[in-house]
Write a protein that holds these residues in place. Structure first.
Motif, PDB file in Angstrom:
ATOM      1  N   LEU A   5       0.897  -1.112  -0.026  1.00 10.32           N
ATOM      2  CA  LEU A   5       0.066  -0.078  -0.078  1.00 10.32           C
ATOM      3  C   LEU A   5       1.040   1.320  -0.156  1.00 10.32           C
ATOM      4  O   LEU A   5       2.180   1.260   0.532  1.00 10.32           O
ATOM      5  N   LEU A   6       0.371   2.109  -0.877  1.00  7.09           N
ATOM      6  CA  LEU A   6       1.198   3.575  -0.932  1.00  7.09           C
ATOM      7  C   LEU A   6       0.516   4.761  -0.564  1.00  7.09           C
ATOM      8  O   LEU A   6      -0.832   4.730  -0.657  1.00  7.09           O
ATOM      9  N   PHE A   7       1.240   5.563   0.188  1.00  8.77           N
ATOM     10  CA  PHE A   7       0.198   6.775   0.414  1.00  8.77           C
ATOM     11  C   PHE A   7       0.762   7.781  -0.939  1.00  8.77           C
ATOM     12  O   PHE A   7       1.441   7.576  -1.668  1.00  8.77           O
ATOM     13  N   ILE A   8       0.040   9.042  -0.709  1.00  8.04           N
ATOM     14  CA  ILE A   8       0.173   9.945  -1.874  1.00  8.04           C
ATOM     15  C   ILE A   8       1.511  10.183  -2.076  1.00  8.04           C
ATOM     16  O   ILE A   8       1.828  10.602  -3.053  1.00  8.04           O
ATOM     17  N   ARG A   9       2.211  10.622  -1.019  1.00  7.09           N
ATOM     18  CA  ARG A   9       3.675  10.709  -1.293  1.00  7.09           C
ATOM     19  C   ARG A   9       4.452  10.189  -2.151  1.00  7.09           C
ATOM     20  O   ARG A   9       5.204  10.279  -2.672  1.00  7.09           O
ATOM     21  N   ASP A  10       4.149   8.677  -1.853  1.00  8.20           N
ATOM     22  CA  ASP A  10       4.889   7.703  -2.398  1.00  8.20           C
ATOM     23  C   ASP A  10       4.416   7.655  -4.032  1.00  8.20           C
ATOM     24  O   ASP A  10       5.271   7.345  -4.672  1.00  8.20           O
ATOM     25  N   VAL A  11       3.061   7.974  -4.090  1.00 10.26           N
ATOM     26  CA  VAL A  11       2.584   7.926  -5.592  1.00 10.26           C
ATOM     27  C   VAL A  11       3.186   9.022  -6.171  1.00 10.26           C
ATOM     28  O   VAL A  11       3.570   8.910  -7.463  1.00 10.26           O
ATOM     29  N   ALA A  12       3.129  10.019  -5.616  1.00 12.55           N
ATOM     30  CA  ALA A  12       3.753  11.491  -6.374  1.00 12.55           C
ATOM     31  C   ALA A  12       5.278  11.191  -6.649  1.00 12.55           C
ATOM     32  O   ALA A  12       5.419  11.694  -7.808  1.00 12.55           O
ATOM     33  N   GLU A  13       6.002  10.537  -5.904  1.00 13.14           N
ATOM     34  CA  GLU A  13       7.383  10.379  -6.145  1.00 13.14           C
ATOM     35  C   GLU A  13       7.565   9.528  -7.365  1.00 13.14           C
ATOM     36  O   GLU A  13       8.323   9.690  -8.268  1.00 13.14           O
ATOM     37  N   ARG A  14       6.526   8.429  -7.453  1.00 10.04           N
ATOM     38  CA  ARG A  14       6.675   7.516  -8.479  1.00 10.04           C
ATOM     39  C   ARG A  14       6.059   8.072  -9.884  1.00 10.04           C
ATOM     40  O   ARG A  14       6.843   7.818 -11.046  1.00 10.04           O
ATOM     41  N   LEU A  15       5.435   9.003  -9.885  1.00  8.49           N
ATOM     42  CA  LEU A  15       4.843   9.768 -11.029  1.00  8.49           C
ATOM     43  C   LEU A  15       5.529  11.002 -11.397  1.00  8.49           C
ATOM     44  O   LEU A  15       5.181  11.752 -12.456  1.00  8.49           O
ATOM     45  N   GLY A  16       6.466  11.544 -10.549  1.00  5.56           N
ATOM     46  CA  GLY A  16       6.950  12.731 -10.725  1.00  5.56           C
ATOM     47  C   GLY A  16       6.257  13.829 -10.482  1.00  5.56           C
ATOM     48  O   GLY A  16       6.591  14.795 -11.264  1.00  5.56           O
ATOM     49  N   VAL A  22      -0.934  15.031  -7.165  1.00  8.30           N
ATOM     50  CA  VAL A  22      -1.631  13.674  -6.946  1.00  8.30           C
ATOM     51  C   VAL A  22      -3.167  13.737  -6.134  1.00  8.30           C
ATOM     52  O   VAL A  22      -3.992  13.379  -6.807  1.00  8.30           O
ATOM     53  N   ALA A  23      -3.123  14.773  -5.103  1.00  7.12           N
ATOM     54  CA  ALA A  23      -4.445  15.000  -4.628  1.00  7.12           C
ATOM     55  C   ALA A  23      -5.498  15.577  -5.264  1.00  7.12           C
ATOM     56  O   ALA A  23      -6.647  15.185  -5.744  1.00  7.12           O
ATOM     57  N   TRP A  24      -4.856  16.442  -6.447  1.00  7.31           N
ATOM     58  CA  TRP A  24      -5.843  17.283  -7.317  1.00  7.31           C
ATOM     59  C   TRP A  24      -6.324  16.126  -8.400  1.00  7.31           C
ATOM     60  O   TRP A  24      -7.378  16.222  -8.785  1.00  7.31           O
ATOM     61  N   MET A  25      -5.309  15.427  -8.845  1.00  7.56           N
ATOM     62  CA  MET A  25      -5.622  14.137  -9.729  1.00  7.56           C
ATOM     63  C   MET A  25      -6.901  13.159  -9.232  1.00  7.56           C
ATOM     64  O   MET A  25      -7.715  12.774  -9.828  1.00  7.56           O
ATOM     65  N   VAL A  26      -6.852  12.656  -7.847  1.00  2.51           N
ATOM     66  CA  VAL A  26      -7.705  12.129  -7.389  1.00  2.51           C
ATOM     67  C   VAL A  26      -9.080  12.968  -7.371  1.00  2.51           C
ATOM     68  O   VAL A  26     -10.056  12.560  -7.544  1.00  2.51           O
ATOM     69  N   HIS A  27      -9.052  14.220  -6.949  1.00  2.00           N
ATOM     70  CA  HIS A  27     -10.151  15.141  -6.884  1.00  2.00           C
ATOM     71  C   HIS A  27     -10.818  15.078  -8.369  1.00  2.00           C
ATOM     72  O   HIS A  27     -12.072  14.902  -8.335  1.00  2.00           O
ATOM     73  N   ALA A  35      -8.365   4.150  -2.414  1.00  3.19           N
ATOM     74  CA  ALA A  35      -9.176   4.071  -1.143  1.00  3.19           C
ATOM     75  C   ALA A  35      -8.653   4.717   0.083  1.00  3.19           C
ATOM     76  O   ALA A  35      -7.532   4.908   0.268  1.00  3.19           O
ATOM     77  N   ILE A  36      -9.721   5.058   0.936  1.00  2.00           N
ATOM     78  CA  ILE A  36      -9.658   5.641   2.226  1.00  2.00           C
ATOM     79  C   ILE A  36      -9.524   4.563   3.183  1.00  2.00           C
ATOM     80  O   ILE A  36     -10.359   3.871   3.223  1.00  2.00           O
ATOM     81  N   ILE A  37      -8.417   4.328   3.742  1.00  2.00           N
ATOM     82  CA  ILE A  37      -8.045   3.262   4.642  1.00  2.00           C
ATOM     83  C   ILE A  37      -7.681   3.811   5.857  1.00  2.00           C
ATOM     84  O   ILE A  37      -6.253   4.555   6.094  1.00  2.00           O
ATOM     85  N   ALA A  38      -8.429   3.589   7.231  1.00  2.00           N
ATOM     86  CA  ALA A  38      -7.973   4.321   8.323  1.00  2.00           C
ATOM     87  C   ALA A  38      -7.557   5.608   8.391  1.00  2.00           C
ATOM     88  O   ALA A  38      -6.713   6.241   8.964  1.00  2.00           O
ATOM     89  N   GLY A  39      -8.589   6.112   7.622  1.00  3.38           N
ATOM     90  CA  GLY A  39      -8.433   7.641   7.428  1.00  3.38           C
ATOM     91  C   GLY A  39      -7.522   8.388   6.570  1.00  3.38           C
ATOM     92  O   GLY A  39      -7.188   9.555   6.330  1.00  3.38           O
ATOM     93  N   ARG A  40      -6.800   7.453   5.926  1.00  4.59           N
ATOM     94  CA  ARG A  40      -5.538   8.015   4.932  1.00  4.59           C
ATOM     95  C   ARG A  40      -6.187   7.543   3.397  1.00  4.59           C
ATOM     96  O   ARG A  40      -6.267   6.332   3.325  1.00  4.59           O
TER      97      ARG A  40
END
Length: 60
Positions: A5-16, A22-27, A35-40
């Motif tokens: 499982l990856l956090f937004i910061r991990d995905v951001a790094e992977r995608l440059g 990345v949060a805007w892309m999710v929006h 998915a939201i898991i344990a509030g993250r």
């Protein structure tokens, strides 16, 4: 074995991208599946890789 499982910061790094981008892309609905898991917001590593593979497939 379960996906990592990856956090937004991990995905951001992977995608440059920045975590805010990345949060805007999710929006906007243009980010890898998440998915939201344990509030993250979490991403499965395989979904991020599929997102990247799909982008290259569309570019061909």
């Amino acid at each position: 074995m379960a996906d990592k499982l990856l956090f937004i910061r991990d995905v951001a790094e992977r995608l440059g991208r920045s975590p805010a981008q990345v949060a805007w892309m999710v929006h906007k609905g243009t980010a890898p599946k998440s998915a939201i898991i344990a509030g993250r917001r979490m991403f499965r590593e395989s979904d991020v890789e599929a997102f990247i593979d799909a982008a290259f497939a569309e570019a061909s």
